[in-house]
Design a protein around this motif. Sequence first.
Motif, PDB file in Angstrom:
ATOM      1  N   LEU A  68       0.820  -1.210   0.000  1.00 48.53           N
ATOM      2  CA  LEU A  68       0.000   0.000   0.000  1.00 48.53           C
ATOM      3  C   LEU A  68       0.859   1.268   0.000  1.00 48.53           C
ATOM      4  CD1 LEU A  68      -2.828  -1.109   2.457  1.00 48.53           C
ATOM      5  CD2 LEU A  68      -2.956  -0.918  -0.048  1.00 48.53           C
ATOM      6  N   MET A  69       1.942   1.264   0.763  1.00 48.45           N
ATOM      7  CA  MET A  69       2.827   2.422   0.815  1.00 48.45           C
ATOM      8  C   MET A  69       3.458   2.673  -0.554  1.00 48.45           C
ATOM      9  SD  MET A  69       6.238   3.119   3.122  1.00 48.45           S
ATOM     10  CE  MET A  69       5.353   3.244   4.664  1.00 48.45           C
ATOM     11  N   PHE A  70       3.956   1.615  -1.177  1.00 46.17           N
ATOM     12  CA  PHE A  70       4.569   1.758  -2.498  1.00 46.17           C
ATOM     13  C   PHE A  70       3.545   2.266  -3.518  1.00 46.17           C
ATOM     14  CE2 PHE A  70       7.877  -1.822  -1.524  1.00 46.17           C
ATOM     15  CZ  PHE A  70       8.558  -0.972  -0.664  1.00 46.17           C
ATOM     16  N   GLU A  71       2.294   1.813  -3.395  1.00 44.61           N
ATOM     17  CA  GLU A  71       1.253   2.297  -4.311  1.00 44.61           C
ATOM     18  C   GLU A  71       1.051   3.801  -4.145  1.00 44.61           C
ATOM     19  OE1 GLU A  71      -3.280   1.275  -5.784  1.00 44.61           O
ATOM     20  OE2 GLU A  71      -2.608   0.479  -3.856  1.00 44.61           O
ATOM     21  N   THR A  72       1.021   4.263  -2.923  1.00 43.89           N
ATOM     22  CA  THR A  72       0.894   5.698  -2.666  1.00 43.89           C
ATOM     23  C   THR A  72       2.067   6.448  -3.285  1.00 43.89           C
ATOM     24  OG1 THR A  72      -0.297   5.284  -0.602  1.00 43.89           O
ATOM     25  CG2 THR A  72       0.765   7.445  -0.838  1.00 43.89           C
ATOM     26  N   HIS A  73       3.267   5.901  -3.116  1.00 40.11           N
ATOM     27  CA  HIS A  73       4.475   6.563  -3.635  1.00 40.11           C
ATOM     28  C   HIS A  73       4.486   6.607  -5.162  1.00 40.11           C
ATOM     29  CE1 HIS A  73       6.852   5.652   0.318  1.00 40.11           C
ATOM     30  NE2 HIS A  73       5.833   6.471   0.496  1.00 40.11           N
ATOM     31  N   TYR A  74       4.178   5.500  -5.818  1.00 38.45           N
ATOM     32  CA  TYR A  74       4.248   5.533  -7.283  1.00 38.45           C
ATOM     33  C   TYR A  74       3.103   6.347  -7.882  1.00 38.45           C
ATOM     34  CZ  TYR A  74       0.861   1.698  -8.276  1.00 38.45           C
ATOM     35  OH  TYR A  74      -0.251   0.911  -8.388  1.00 38.45           O
ATOM     36  N   THR A  75       1.974   6.421  -7.192  1.00 33.25           N
ATOM     37  CA  THR A  75       0.876   7.259  -7.676  1.00 33.25           C
ATOM     38  C   THR A  75       1.279   8.731  -7.624  1.00 33.25           C
ATOM     39  OG1 THR A  75      -0.750   5.623  -6.982  1.00 33.25           O
ATOM     40  CG2 THR A  75      -1.540   7.882  -7.309  1.00 33.25           C
ATOM     41  N   GLU A  76       1.922   9.137  -6.547  1.00 32.19           N
ATOM     42  CA  GLU A  76       2.414  10.514  -6.441  1.00 32.19           C
ATOM     43  C   GLU A  76       3.474  10.775  -7.503  1.00 32.19           C
ATOM     44  OE1 GLU A  76       4.584  13.955  -5.743  1.00 32.19           O
ATOM     45  OE2 GLU A  76       5.501  11.978  -5.613  1.00 32.19           O
ATOM     46  N   ALA A  77       4.341   9.813  -7.729  1.00 33.69           N
ATOM     47  CA  ALA A  77       5.411   9.970  -8.722  1.00 33.69           C
ATOM     48  C   ALA A  77       4.844  10.138 -10.129  1.00 33.69           C
ATOM     49  CB  ALA A  77       6.368   8.778  -8.662  1.00 33.69           C
ATOM     50  N   ALA A  78       3.757   9.453 -10.416  1.00 34.16           N
ATOM     51  CA  ALA A  78       3.131   9.575 -11.744  1.00 34.16           C
ATOM     52  C   ALA A  78       2.670  11.013 -11.983  1.00 34.16           C
ATOM     53  CB  ALA A  78       1.965   8.604 -11.876  1.00 34.16           C
ATOM     54  N   LEU A  79       2.177  11.663 -10.955  1.00 33.83           N
ATOM     55  CA  LEU A  79       1.777  13.064 -11.072  1.00 33.83           C
ATOM     56  C   LEU A  79       2.999  13.969 -11.184  1.00 33.83           C
ATOM     57  CD1 LEU A  79      -1.047  13.096  -8.367  1.00 33.83           C
ATOM     58  CD2 LEU A  79      -1.315  12.971 -10.853  1.00 33.83           C
ATOM     59  N   THR A 150      10.317  27.424 -11.458  1.00 36.88           N
ATOM     60  CA  THR A 150      11.156  26.221 -11.358  1.00 36.88           C
ATOM     61  C   THR A 150      11.631  26.032  -9.927  1.00 36.88           C
ATOM     62  OG1 THR A 150      11.837  26.295 -13.680  1.00 36.88           O
ATOM     63  CG2 THR A 150      13.289  25.125 -12.151  1.00 36.88           C
ATOM     64  N   ALA A 151      12.044  27.115  -9.262  1.00 36.00           N
ATOM     65  CA  ALA A 151      12.497  27.009  -7.870  1.00 36.00           C
ATOM     66  C   ALA A 151      11.381  26.462  -6.982  1.00 36.00           C
ATOM     67  CB  ALA A 151      12.980  28.367  -7.359  1.00 36.00           C
ATOM     68  N   ASP A 152      10.154  26.907  -7.217  1.00 36.74           N
ATOM     69  CA  ASP A 152       9.009  26.414  -6.445  1.00 36.74           C
ATOM     70  C   ASP A 152       8.798  24.921  -6.692  1.00 36.74           C
ATOM     71  OD1 ASP A 152       6.629  26.773  -4.762  1.00 36.74           O
ATOM     72  OD2 ASP A 152       5.527  26.434  -6.623  1.00 36.74           O
ATOM     73  N   LEU A 153       8.860  24.506  -7.944  1.00 37.44           N
ATOM     74  CA  LEU A 153       8.723  23.091  -8.282  1.00 37.44           C
ATOM     75  C   LEU A 153       9.809  22.268  -7.597  1.00 37.44           C
ATOM     76  CD1 LEU A 153       7.471  20.767  -9.973  1.00 37.44           C
ATOM     77  CD2 LEU A 153       9.010  21.448 -11.823  1.00 37.44           C
ATOM     78  N   LEU A 154      11.044  22.756  -7.635  1.00 38.85           N
ATOM     79  CA  LEU A 154      12.158  22.040  -7.000  1.00 38.85           C
ATOM     80  C   LEU A 154      11.950  21.920  -5.496  1.00 38.85           C
ATOM     81  CD1 LEU A 154      15.123  23.711  -8.925  1.00 38.85           C
ATOM     82  CD2 LEU A 154      14.133  21.436  -9.337  1.00 38.85           C
ATOM     83  N   THR A 155      11.491  22.991  -4.873  1.00 39.64           N
ATOM     84  CA  THR A 155      11.233  22.963  -3.430  1.00 39.64           C
ATOM     85  C   THR A 155      10.179  21.924  -3.093  1.00 39.64           C
ATOM     86  OG1 THR A 155      11.844  25.294  -3.195  1.00 39.64           O
ATOM     87  CG2 THR A 155      10.481  24.346  -1.445  1.00 39.64           C
ATOM     88  N   GLN A 156       9.098  21.895  -3.871  1.00 40.38           N
ATOM     89  CA  GLN A 156       8.042  20.913  -3.625  1.00 40.38           C
ATOM     90  C   GLN A 156       8.563  19.482  -3.790  1.00 40.38           C
ATOM     91  OE1 GLN A 156       4.404  21.784  -5.801  1.00 40.38           O
ATOM     92  NE2 GLN A 156       4.872  23.961  -5.658  1.00 40.38           N
ATOM     93  N   ARG A 157       9.358  19.256  -4.818  1.00 40.71           N
ATOM     94  CA  ARG A 157       9.899  17.908  -5.057  1.00 40.71           C
ATOM     95  C   ARG A 157      10.824  17.507  -3.914  1.00 40.71           C
ATOM     96  NH1 ARG A 157       6.534  15.879  -6.329  1.00 40.71           N
ATOM     97  NH2 ARG A 157       7.793  14.016  -6.569  1.00 40.71           N
ATOM     98  N   MET A 158      11.687  18.419  -3.480  1.00 35.62           N
ATOM     99  CA  MET A 158      12.608  18.101  -2.381  1.00 35.62           C
ATOM    100  C   MET A 158      11.847  17.807  -1.096  1.00 35.62           C
ATOM    101  SD  MET A 158      15.694  20.794  -3.285  1.00 35.62           S
ATOM    102  CE  MET A 158      15.695  21.337  -1.619  1.00 35.62           C
ATOM    103  N   GLN A 159      10.837  18.593  -0.786  1.00 32.33           N
ATOM    104  CA  GLN A 159      10.052  18.350   0.426  1.00 32.33           C
ATOM    105  C   GLN A 159       9.453  16.947   0.403  1.00 32.33           C
ATOM    106  OE1 GLN A 159       7.330  21.689   0.265  1.00 32.33           O
ATOM    107  NE2 GLN A 159       8.424  22.753   1.907  1.00 32.33           N
ATOM    108  N   LEU A 160       8.876  16.577  -0.712  1.00 34.22           N
ATOM    109  CA  LEU A 160       8.253  15.261  -0.826  1.00 34.22           C
ATOM    110  C   LEU A 160       9.290  14.152  -0.705  1.00 34.22           C
ATOM    111  CD1 LEU A 160       7.528  12.734  -2.952  1.00 34.22           C
ATOM    112  CD2 LEU A 160       5.680  13.592  -1.460  1.00 34.22           C
ATOM    113  N   HIS A 161      10.391  14.252  -1.423  1.00 31.54           N
ATOM    114  CA  HIS A 161      11.380  13.176  -1.417  1.00 31.54           C
ATOM    115  C   HIS A 161      12.099  13.063  -0.071  1.00 31.54           C
ATOM    116  CE1 HIS A 161      10.841  11.841  -5.466  1.00 31.54           C
ATOM    117  NE2 HIS A 161      10.882  13.095  -5.893  1.00 31.54           N
ATOM    118  N   GLU A 162      12.369  14.177   0.572  1.00 32.81           N
ATOM    119  CA  GLU A 162      13.027  14.114   1.880  1.00 32.81           C
ATOM    120  C   GLU A 162      12.088  13.538   2.939  1.00 32.81           C
ATOM    121  OE1 GLU A 162      14.776  17.987   2.512  1.00 32.81           O
ATOM    122  OE2 GLU A 162      16.091  17.723   0.756  1.00 32.81           O
TER     123      GLU A 162
END
Length: 173
Positions: A68-79, A150-162
Motif C-alpha cells: 500500500l505504501m509503495f502504491e501511494t508513492h508511485y501514484t504521487e510519482a506519476a503526477l 522552477t524554484a518552487d517546483l524544486l522545493t516541492q519535489r525536495m520536500q516530498l522526497h526528503e
Amino acid sequence: MSKKGKVAKAELKIDSKAPKIEIGISKDHRAEIAAGLSRLLADEYTLYLKTHNFHWNVTGPMFNTLHLMFETHYTEAALAVDLVAERIRALGFHAPGSYSQYAALASVKEATNVPEAMEMVRQLVADHETVSRTARSLFPAADEAHDEPTADLLTQRMQLHEKTAWMLRSLLE
C-alpha cells in the motif's frame, strides 16, 4: 559541466514550432534549466518505475503495509513526472520521454532483480535522497535566471522526497 549535463544538452531539443518565448528568462538560461529538469524527470520516472516494480513484487510479513505504501508513492510519482515535463515544455523545450533517454540521464538506478522487502526499502531511501540531490543541484541555475516557478517546483519535489526518505528510513530502525 558534468557528463550528464553534456548528455542532457546534446539531447535537448527546442520546440521549433513554438512562437518566440518572452518570459524574462534568456534562451541560454532556459536551456540550462530545461537540461537540469530533464535529469530530474529521468530520476523521477526511474523512481516511479522502480517503486511500481517493488509494489508488484514485495513479499513477507510487511507485505500489506509496503504494498500500500509503495502504491501511494508511485501514484504521487506519476503526477510528479507530469509537472516536471510540463515545466520543461513551458521553457520551450521537448521533454525526454523514452527509456533510453531516461537511462542516459538518470542518477537513480533501475532494479533488475527482486530484492527482499527491507532491501527494497533501503534502495528506495537512497533513491529518494538521490532525487532530492538532483533537484537541489538545479537551484543555482534557477536562482541566476530568477526562475521562481522552477524554484518552487524544486522545493516541492525536495520536500516530498526528503519526507518520503525519512518515513522509509523509519522502517529500518
